[in-house]
Design a protein around this motif. Structure first.
Motif, mmCIF file in Angstrom:
data_model
loop_
_atom_site.group_PDB
_atom_site.id
_atom_site.type_symbol
_atom_site.label_atom_id
_atom_site.label_comp_id
_atom_site.label_asym_id
_atom_site.label_seq_id
_atom_site.Cartn_x
_atom_site.Cartn_y
_atom_site.Cartn_z
ATOM 1 N N GLU A 563 0.821 -1.213 0.000
ATOM 2 C CA GLU A 563 0.000 0.000 0.000
ATOM 3 C C GLU A 563 0.857 1.266 0.000
ATOM 4 O O GLU A 563 0.576 2.217 -0.737
ATOM 5 N N ILE A 564 1.884 1.267 0.806
ATOM 6 C CA ILE A 564 2.727 2.471 0.862
ATOM 7 C C ILE A 564 3.340 2.751 -0.509
ATOM 8 O O ILE A 564 3.421 3.895 -0.945
ATOM 9 N N MET A 565 3.731 1.711 -1.191
ATOM 10 C CA MET A 565 4.399 1.919 -2.482
ATOM 11 C C MET A 565 3.412 2.091 -3.632
ATOM 12 O O MET A 565 3.691 2.796 -4.593
ATOM 13 N N ASN A 566 2.268 1.433 -3.541
ATOM 14 C CA ASN A 566 1.362 1.408 -4.699
ATOM 15 C C ASN A 566 0.049 2.135 -4.472
ATOM 16 O O ASN A 566 -0.774 2.223 -5.380
ATOM 17 N N GLY A 567 -0.154 2.631 -3.276
ATOM 18 C CA GLY A 567 -1.346 3.433 -3.020
ATOM 19 C C GLY A 567 -2.394 2.694 -2.219
ATOM 20 O O GLY A 567 -2.432 1.461 -2.182
ATOM 21 N N LYS A 568 -3.251 3.490 -1.567
ATOM 22 C CA LYS A 568 -4.328 2.922 -0.764
ATOM 23 C C LYS A 568 -5.515 3.870 -0.841
ATOM 24 O O LYS A 568 -5.380 5.063 -0.531
ATOM 25 N N GLY A 569 -6.634 3.356 -1.250
ATOM 26 C CA GLY A 569 -7.842 4.176 -1.311
ATOM 27 C C GLY A 569 -7.700 5.329 -2.291
ATOM 28 O O GLY A 569 -6.822 5.326 -3.160
#
Ligand code: ADP
Ligand code: MG
Ligand code: MG
Ligand code: MG
Ligand code: MG
Ligand code: MG
Length: 679
Positions: A563-569
């Motif tokens: 998530e930190i690298m590829n995004g979240k929400g």
């Protein structure tokens, strides 16, 4: 290491008499630099990497791989070759450099001159690294190979060094360890440094890494290879008296930490304020990149339950007295009580976005440093330390022209980020060094992570990104990053809203200053970019600035690496998307973009678990080796086969599809255009 003077190092009882002298002159030296250069502007983005190697000597008949202690000879050979190449090269060419490192089996290389932030420079990094590796390789004995492995799996197991005559030298009482001989680390500075840490501390360093429990690992695990009852030196009883913990791998020498290899990047900022912003921006990134590059799961012949070197370094340089470690009541009234390890950070930017609440760790400062360092508590925090090595020839220095006393204290604070002031009388500006990454087995990987961090550092400025989270959460991330399989299975604290400084305000400001009206994207012409280059102003304090100031706890959450690298929400784009957005603001030729995307795609695959970290790959190699007995022991043969495999993978002879992209070509191919051109 950093400290590389020539001189006569003082023994601890002598050196400690000069501690206040070194500190007070170090401070004066820093203040001279500060007064002269705090307003220095307009330095361009320059940056460079450092790669460390272990020279491994292979014995195919015995199936043994050992460390070769020939650093000095090898460096003489390489550097004379470098001189020859330089002499024959055009004037605008700088040939890569090689330097000594702590361990006598280690080499360090850097590009011949720093890179600029240009795309062609960025794309020459991998070739430069490969050229350096091959240059080293050419000047070793036929059975020696420069390997970029973070911790040597069997360092400290008796018999794992070459050149027996040196290994068996009688240890001096100042450096008596069960597992390491002084000859392993006998470089000019490393030895007194080691001895003085031990003297100041009052005992050997004691590092305990949790063992990885496999099916047949004895429980409890009491290491049978520790000579528990040895009584040759007074220190020998320490292990039994509690220094060596059950269920742990006991490491009793500084060399276990300082003898590790890493990948470091140094960035120059255009002025001191930007250097401070970059430092702060990269602090929360340090643990993430440590987890992503994790590469050291084996220590002293055992599989550990950790994947990284960082705590070993912290323990290696833990020179705190028993009082400072809180183990002993403080006898006389003194200002120094319990202090942290030499690794603790502070955010240092004087931007309004750096909320005081973020520096939430208690720190110890000396009262007399509060005044001179009112503008930078970071420096006074470094200066609670005693110098570890003092040279008799350089005790008295001209504080206006030397920074040696300052560097003495600075370079013995081993942190993930280092704030490097300009050296006196040099054209070099304010710099920040990113130090957490573990070295990767191939230069493709090393280049990929270098490219990623460089672009991220640019994106931090381009979009005024705000990564601030409380420093105690960064420390917690650091602890998690080292755990087994952290990148794939742990969560890390990270900022929820990285545009918290007001992205639109930033873009407007950009457009205002360059007279553009269209605010849809940060696209600029080449000329505009030139103006912006490296000098993007910090965000103005918004009129409603305090609207952002809810409770700090609301600003961050726990996320997976993916998530930190590829995004979240919808709100958090992920670090890779930020880098992509930054790339979109540049005009990049298609072919160049494809190459950059190969690196970023590799980082993406590593971050989402489609590719393994080197640590996991190494662990799997051991546990699936036919000789492995499921008892956590990494035998001589397994060690040999592992290091052979590492070399073969690097050369592209052996495929490792779970570690590297399918089209990875060997490091000895493709070394055109290896030199750095200075225009
Ligand atoms: P240390 O061991 O003290 O960290 P090194 O000299 O080994 O430093 O490496 C520093 C790195 O910084 C090298 O990659 C070098 O190319 C790079 N470098 C040199 N000059 C500059 C500069 N002005 N700005 C940024 N990086 C630089
Ligand atoms: Mg180094
Ligand atoms: Mg160094
Ligand atoms: Mg240096
Ligand atoms: Mg260096
Ligand atoms: Mg360095």
């Amino acid at each position: 290491m950093g400290l590389l003077y020539l001189g006569t190092p003082l023994v601890w009882d002598e050196a400690k008499k000069y501690a206040d002298h070194v500190r007070s002159h170090g401070i004066t030296q820093f203040l001279h630099i500060w007064d002269r250069l705090k307003d220095r502007q307009g330095d361009e983005l320059l940056w460079g990497d450092e790669i460390e190697y272990m020279v491994v000597s292979f014995d195919a008949k015995e199936k043994n791989a050992k460390l070769s202690l020939r650093q000095q000879e090898i460096l003489e050979k390489i550097n004379s070759a470098v001189d020859d190449i330089s002499a024959g090269a055009p004037n605008n060419v700088c040939v890569p450099k090689f330097h000594p490192e702590y361990g006598r089996y280690m080499l360090e290389s850097t590009p011949g001159a720093p890179y600029t932030g240009s795309i062609p420079d960025l794309l020459s990094v991998e070739n430069n690294m490969r050229y350096r590796r091959n240059l080293a390789r050419k000047h070793l004995n036929p059975n020696e190979i420069p390997i970029t492995i973070t911790s040597f799996p069997r360092l400290g197991v008796p018999g794992n060094l070459r050149n027996p005559s040196m290994i068996h030298a009688t240890p001096s009482p100042a450096t008596v360890y069960f597992y390491q001989k002084k000859s392993q680390t006998r470089t000019h500075v490393s030895r007194p440094c080691t001895a003085n840490i031990r003297r100041r501390r009052g005992s050997k360093v004691a590092i305990n890494l949790p063992i990885y429990f496999d099916e047949k690992t004895p429980r409890p695990f009491i290491d049978p290879t520790i000579p528990w009852d040895r009584a040759i030196y007074p220190e020998d009883s320490e292990a039994k008296r509690g220094a060596a913990l059950p269920d742990h791998i006991y490491l009793d020498a500084m060399g276990f930490g300082m003898g590790c290899c890493c990948l470091q990047l140094t960035f120059q900022a255009c002025n001191v304020a930007d250097a401070r912003r970059m430092y702060d921006g990269l602090i929360p990134i340090g643990p993430l990149l440590l987890a992503l590059t994790a590469a050291s799961p084996i220590w002293r012949g055992y599989l550990a339950d950790v994947d990284c070197r960082w705590n070993v370094i912290a323990g290696s340089v833990d020179d705190r007295t028993e009082e400072e470690r809180g183990l002993k009541p403080i006898e006389r009234k003194q200002f120094r009580t319990e202090v942290s390890l030499r690794q603790r950070h502070l955010y240092i930017s004087d931007d309004w976005v750096n909320r005081p609440e973020y520096n939430d760790n208690p720190i110890t400062l000396r009262r007399e440093h509060l005044q001179p360092f009112a503008h930078t508590r970071h420096i006074s925090h470094l200066f609670i330390r005693d110098p570890l090595v003092v040279f008799s020839e350089t005790i008295d220095q001209d504080d206006t022209s030397s920074s040696d006393h300052f560097e003495n204290i600075q370079s013995t604070n081993w942190q993930t980020l280092r704030f490097k002031p300009p050296p006196p009388n040099s054209p070099i500006g304010w710099r920040v060094e990113f130090r957490s990454m573990e070295v990767q087995m191939t230069d493709f990987e090393n280049a990929a992570f270098a490219v990623f961090v460089v672009l991220l550092s640019r994106a931090i400025f381009a979009f005024n990104l705000n990564f601030y989270i409380p420093i105690s959460k960064v420390d917690e991330n650091m602890a998690r990053a080292q755990q087994r399989d952290a990148s794939a299975s742990k969560k890390f604290f990270f900022k929820k809203d990285v545009y918290a400084t007001g992205r639109s305000a930033t873009i407007e400001r950009c457009n205002q200053s360059f007279g553009r009206q269209n605010t849809s994207a940060m696209k600029c012409t080449a000329e505009e970019r030139q103006k912006m280059k490296n000098c993007f102003p910090p965000p103005p304090l918004p009129e409603n600035g305090f609207a952002y100031r809810g409770p700090v706890e609301d600003e961050y959450e726990e996320m997976t690496m993916k998530e930190i690298m590829n995004g979240k929400g919808d709100n958090f784009p992920g670090l890779l998307a930020l880098v992509d957005a930054y790339l979109e603001t540049l005009e990049i030729e298609l072919r160049d973009m494809e190459k950059i995307q190969q690196y970023l795609d590799f980082v993406r695959r590593r971050s989402d678990g489609r590719l393994l970290t080197p640590a996991t790959w190494i662990r799997n190699f051991v546990t699936s080796h036919p000789d492995y007995r499921k008892d956590s022991v990494v035998s001589q043969t397994i060690n040999y086969d592992l290091l052979v495999a590492v070399d073969e993978i690097e050369r592209g002879v052996r495929r490792a599809p779970d570690l590297l992209p399918a089209d990875y070509r060997g490091g000895d191919k493709d070394t055109r255009d290896p030199l750095i051109f200075i225009f």
